[in-house]
Structure formats: structure tokens, C-alpha cells
Design an enzyme around this catalytic site. Structure first.
Site, PDB file in Angstrom:
ATOM      1  N   GLU A 343       0.491  -0.947  -0.283  1.00 12.07           N
ATOM      2  CA  GLU A 343      -0.019   0.471   0.062  1.00 12.07           C
ATOM      3  C   GLU A 343       0.559   1.119   0.235  1.00 12.07           C
ATOM      4  O   GLU A 343       0.581   2.458   0.889  1.00 12.07           O
ATOM      5  CB  GLU A 343      -0.567   0.495   1.281  1.00 12.07           C
TER       6      GLU A 343
HETATM    7  C1  ACM Z   1      -2.137  -4.984   4.288  1.00 15.74           C
HETATM    8  O1  ACM Z   1      -3.093  -6.312   4.597  1.00 15.74           O
HETATM    9  N1  ACM Z   1      -1.916  -4.075   3.976  1.00 15.74           N
HETATM   10  C2  ACM Z   1      -0.923  -6.303   3.973  1.00 15.74           C
END
Ligand code: ACM
Length: 538
Positions: A343
Site C-alpha cells: 500500500e
Molecule cells: C496489508 O494487509 N496491507 C498487507
């Protein structure tokens, strides 16, 4: 991208606290001891590789000794561990002795061929009328054998006060070894901080199901949880709060070493994660120079993701990474350091690739191998890097292909599909805690997939194993962790340990139900899924 649903969380937590009180007291086993006979051999979680029932089986009595070899500290340590579980509930003395003699419980580490074929984590349990032998090539295997014996005994053995026996182990032989080398659980201690005692409680739960990796998510936007001497404000300031604005906290190096040592004593390696280049607000808030504009943002106590990034074009960023990885590697007897990489929505793709190209060699420089979330496959994974797949049914083909192609070129995979293995997903619409962005994950859904064939196109031998992450945006107490981990965690443990041939929901749910009195005895607050045929409460 993850979406977060915080609104119901506080109310949910309150409801659960109320529920926790009733569930642990109401379900305290008044179960008559095993007049119907001991737990059938092999009716445990995870299912053993090979079970050969037969013979009368062993009974622990007031006269039973626990025999270990003289001058074998691992046998003695594990003998004391077993005795520590058995003494309070049986009320027996159960001396751990290295005096020669026959009969009793025997713990034995030995390189005999029957042990060597079971590898570095395998073991045998041989239960006869006169003796109960647990034997393995390694201390880790011996520990797994102890966990098997524990589960073969009545659930009341887990209690801390004297209970009525008999304490019988069904007769026969179990020969067991894991399907996968990597059987992990992740605990997010950043969104909410969990002190050492809570982590140890989780470690004990993982050990009962023969897991062997504890991945600690030590940093995120909401908190930095490990003391770093060369950048002290990371912990003292960056660790000073958490989701919802509570006091947060961090581990001193001594506390962290205590966790690592405790985990090792329970057969688990700790894999520390510093999530980079995104998920870094706590670090950016602690040191203005890490920001591209030189201005430190405020601490963050919400649950959004994707808004922070280390400054990829500043030299100081790599001085920071070098210092952190060096200090963390020195605290890490295991082989891997996890560098996150998920992310990174505020980092351009080009910058992400540049960043990972510079950071992975730092991990290697300090003698560790890289682990990263599967977005690392979109950069250039180091030769021995392991990527952790956390996609789910709605993950696009291009993203999957990237991971599959990396696997075809030799990158190893740990599988944590979010709509199967994420322990923070709600079970159903009524679950008071947890998130929903990957969908609801009931107990059958968490169990009913095969790591060997899950990622189509990835070579079967690229799969190192499985991991069950537990993210804590909505979780702040051990009772919360229990409720989300149980009963799904044992299912992921079984996927990692048991041969594919044993995989069968119908049989599994019965064995899983058989664990409930044990959880009651241990004070584990679990979700009573309607999918599982729980024993009637008495
Ligand atoms: C994640 O759940 N951002 C690895």
C-alpha cells in the site's frame, strides 16, 4: 485498497467484553473425565501425518516420572515444560529425572533413522501400557510431540488447579512431520500496542498448534514499537500513541529480546517487520528530516492507509534504513527481516522500485534475507527474497501474474490470502470486531483452500507455507485477539502442517470442535461459529 470500517468498533468492543465474561465462565468444563475412553489417537489439530492406533495406551499416574537423558539440556527443558502443564491439573509430582529406569514418560532427541526421516520438525509418539515415548531428531520436533501428547490428554489437563483423571493417552504410534516449513502468524502491535505478556500469551497459543513463525508488524502510521538507539524518537515519540489515541507503547530492546527468547523456547522464530516506504507516518512524525519537505506531520491515530511515504530521493532515508535494519538484525536470530512494501500509494512506482533496489541490499548486508508483502514482486525482488501474498478473490489478474512470474523465477511465496487467512476479517455481519474489506471469513472459508494449488500458475515448490495475519485496527485486548484468532487460527495451522490428503472440512470440523473444552480450560475467548458442531455445554 483496504477500506476501513471504524464506526461499529467501539460499541463492538464493549459488547465483546460483556460476551467474553459469560463465555469463559459458562463453558468451564464440568465434563466428566474420559470415562468413554481417551481421545482417539490422532484426533488432534493439526492432523498428524500417520496414525497407527493399537494397544492399551499409557496412563499418567501419581508415580509417573518424566525421563530425560543425562546431560541433555533440551530434553530436560522440554521435560520441565511438559511437567509444568501437567502438574497443576493432575496434582502429581511428575519428577523430571535423568536416572536410568523403565516406564513413565520418556523424552528423547536422537538421530536414529526413524527420527531422521521425519526431518527437523518431525517426531514420534509411542503410547503403550508401560510407557509414553516422545522422540525426535531435534528439540523443535520434541516440542511438537509434547503438544501432540497435550492434545491427546483430556482438556482439563490445561487447568491450573487439580482435576479428576484418568489421564490416559490412547495406545499406538503417531509419526508426524509438517507439510510446509513456514507456518506463521502475524500480530500487528502497531495499530494497537500489546505488551510483552500479551505477546507471550499469543505465542503459547501458536505453539499449541505447531506454528513456527511469529511475524511482528512493529511499525506503521499509528505507532513505532521497537527501541532503536540511533533514532530514539521513533519509539519515544513515534510509539507514544495508537489507533483511537490511547497511550501506545514500545518494546525496549531487553523486552524485545525476551519475546524472541520466549518464542524460541516455544519453537517459533520471530520475523520483525518495519513497513516501508509507506505506512511510515510514525517515523515521519518523529524526525522532520525524513520528510521530503522537511516538515514532520502530526502523529496519526486514525485507520486510513496509503497516505505516508519515506522520502525516496534523500540520502538520510537510507542512513535511517541502514541504522534501523542493523539494530533490528542484531536482535533477530532468525534469518529474515520483513520490509513491508504494501500500500505505498503515496510513492510513485518508479520511486518504489528505486527504494526497494536500495533497501534490499541493506538487509543482505546485515546477514538477513528479505521478506516483503507481494507488492515487492512489482519491484525487483532480491534473489532469495520471500514475498507474502495477501491478495483475495477480487485481486486483479495483472497483480496475481506479477507474483506468479516472480515465483516462476525463483521467488518463494508465503500465502496469506486476505479472504481466507486474515484473522481480522469479520466472520459474518454480526461479528462485533474486525474489518470487512476482503469479505466475511467464516471458519470453513478460512480452512477450505489448498496452499499447494491456490495461486494458479505458481510452481508448487515455490510455496514455503502459510501465514495468518492479525491486524489490530479494531482489536485492543487479549480477549479481542482470542475471539478473532479462534477458531480460525488452528485451521491455518493445519493447512501449514498436515498432509494434503488429510484435508477434509467434514472431518476437520469435528476435530476442531474437540478443541473447545481445551480453549475453555485455557480461558481462550472464541467465536462459537454455527458451522462447527461444538460439544454441548453441561
Ligand atoms: C496489508 O494487509 N496491507 C498487507
Amino acid at each position: 485498497m483496504r477500506q476501513h470500517h471504524r464506526t461499529a468498533c467501539v460499541i463492538g468492543s464493549l459488547l465483546l467484553i460483556a460476551a467474553a465474561g459469560t463465555s469463559s465462565s459458562a463453558a468451564t468444563p464440568t465434563k466428566a473425565p474420559d470415562r468413554a475412553g481417551p481421545t482417539p489417537l490422532g484426533q488432534i489439530v493439526p492432523a498428524p501425518m500417520k496414525v497407527e492406533p493399537g494397544g492399551a495406551g499409557f496412563e499418567i499416574t501419581a508415580k509417573t516420572p518424566i525421563r530425560v537423558g543425562s546431560g541433555n539440556p533440551d530434553e530436560r527443558r522440554l521435560g520441565e515444560y511438559l511437567a509444568g502443564i501437567l502438574r497443576p491439573s493432575t496434582g502429581y509430582r511428575l519428577p523430571v529425572t535423568d536416572r536410568e529406569g523403565k516406564g513413565g514418560i520418556r523424552l528423547r532427541i536422537s538421530a536414529e533413522p526413524e527420527n531422521k526421516v521425519l526431518g527437523g520438525e518431525g517426531y514420534r509418539v509411542i503410547s503403550t501400557r508401560g510407557s509414553l515415548t516422545i522422540t525426535s531428531w531435534s528439540s523443535t520436533g520434541l516440542l511438537h510431540g509434547v503438544q501432540t501428547v497435550r492434545q491427546q490428554l483430556p482438556a482439563a489437563v490445561e487447568k491450573k488447579t487439580p482435576q479428576r483423571g484418568p489421564w490416559r493417552v490412547a495406545g499406538g504410534t503417531i509419526k508426524d512431520m509438517p507439510r510446509y516449513a513456514y507456518r506463521g502468524a502475524m500480530l500487528d502491535v502497531s495499530r494497537h500496542f500489546f505488551p510483552v505478556e500479551h505477546v507471550k500469551r499469543y505465542i503459547d497459543q501458536l505453539a499449541l498448534y505447531k506454528m513456527n513463525k511469529l511475524h511482528l508488524h512493529l511499525s506503521d502510521d499509528q505507532g513505532w514499537r521497537i527501541a532503536i538507539d540511533s533514532w530514539p524518537r521513533l519509539a519515544t515519540y513515534g510509539g507514544s500513541t495508537q489507533v483511537g489515541g490511547g497511550p501506545g507503547g514500545h518494546y525496549t530492546k531487553d523486552q524485545y529480546k525476551d519475546i524472541v527468547a520466549y518464542a524460541a523456547s516455544r519453537g517459533l522464530q520471530v520475523i520483525p517487520e518495519i513497513d516501508m516506504p509507506g505506512h511510515t507516518n510514525a517515523a515521519l512524525a518523529s524526525y522532520a528530516e525524513l520528510n521530503c519537505n522537511g516538515v514532520a506531520p502530526p502523529l496519526y491515530t486514525g485507520t486510513n492507509v496509503g497516505f505516508s511515504s519515506l522520502c525516496v530521493n534523500k540520502d538520510v532515508t537510507y542512513k535511517f534504513v541502514d541504522d534501523v535494519v542493523r539494530e533490528l538484525a542484531a536482535l533477530t536470530p532468525g534469518g529474515s527481516v520483513h520490509i513491508g512494501g504494501d500500500e505505498a500509494h503515496s510513492t510513485s512506482h518508479e520511486d518504489f522500485v528505486t527504494f526497494m533496489g536500495k533497501v534490499q541490499p541493506v538487509v543482505a548486508k546485515y546477514g538477513k534475507t528479505v521478506m516483503g508483502w507481494h507488492q515487492l514482486a512489482g519491484a525487483k525482488p532480491a534473489k532469495d527474497a520471500v514475498v507474502q501474498y495477501w491478495g483475495y478473490d477480487r485481486t486483479g489478474q495483472a497483480e496475481r501474474d506479477q507474483v506468479v512470474n516472480a515465483a516462476k523465477q525463483g521467488t518463494k511465496l508465503v500465502l496469506s490470502p486476505a479472504d481466507r487467512a486474515y484473522l481480522d476479517m469479520k466472520y459474518d455481519k454480526d461479528t462485533p470486531l474486525g474489518l470487512t474489506w476482503a469479505g466475511y471469513v467464516e471458519v470453513q472459508r478460512a480452512y477450505d483452500w489448498d496452499p499447494g494449488t491456490y495461486l494458479q500458475g505458481a510452481p508448487a515448490d515455490s510455496v514455503l507455507g502459510v501465514e495468518a495475519p492479525l491486524w489490530t485496527e479494531t482489536l485492543s485486548t487479549p480477549a479481542h485477539l482470542d475471539y478473532m484468532a479462534f477458531p480460525r487460527l488452528p485451521g491455518i495451522a493445519e493447512l501449514g502442517w498436515s498432509p494434503a490428503a488429510t484435508h477434509d472440512w467434514g472431518a476437520y470440523k469435528g476435530r476442531l470442535a474437540g478443541q473447545a473444552p481445551r480453549w475453555d480450560a485455557l480461558g481462550i475467548n472464541y467465536y462459537k461459529s454455527p458451522q462447527v458442531p461444538w460439544p454441548a455445554e453441561r
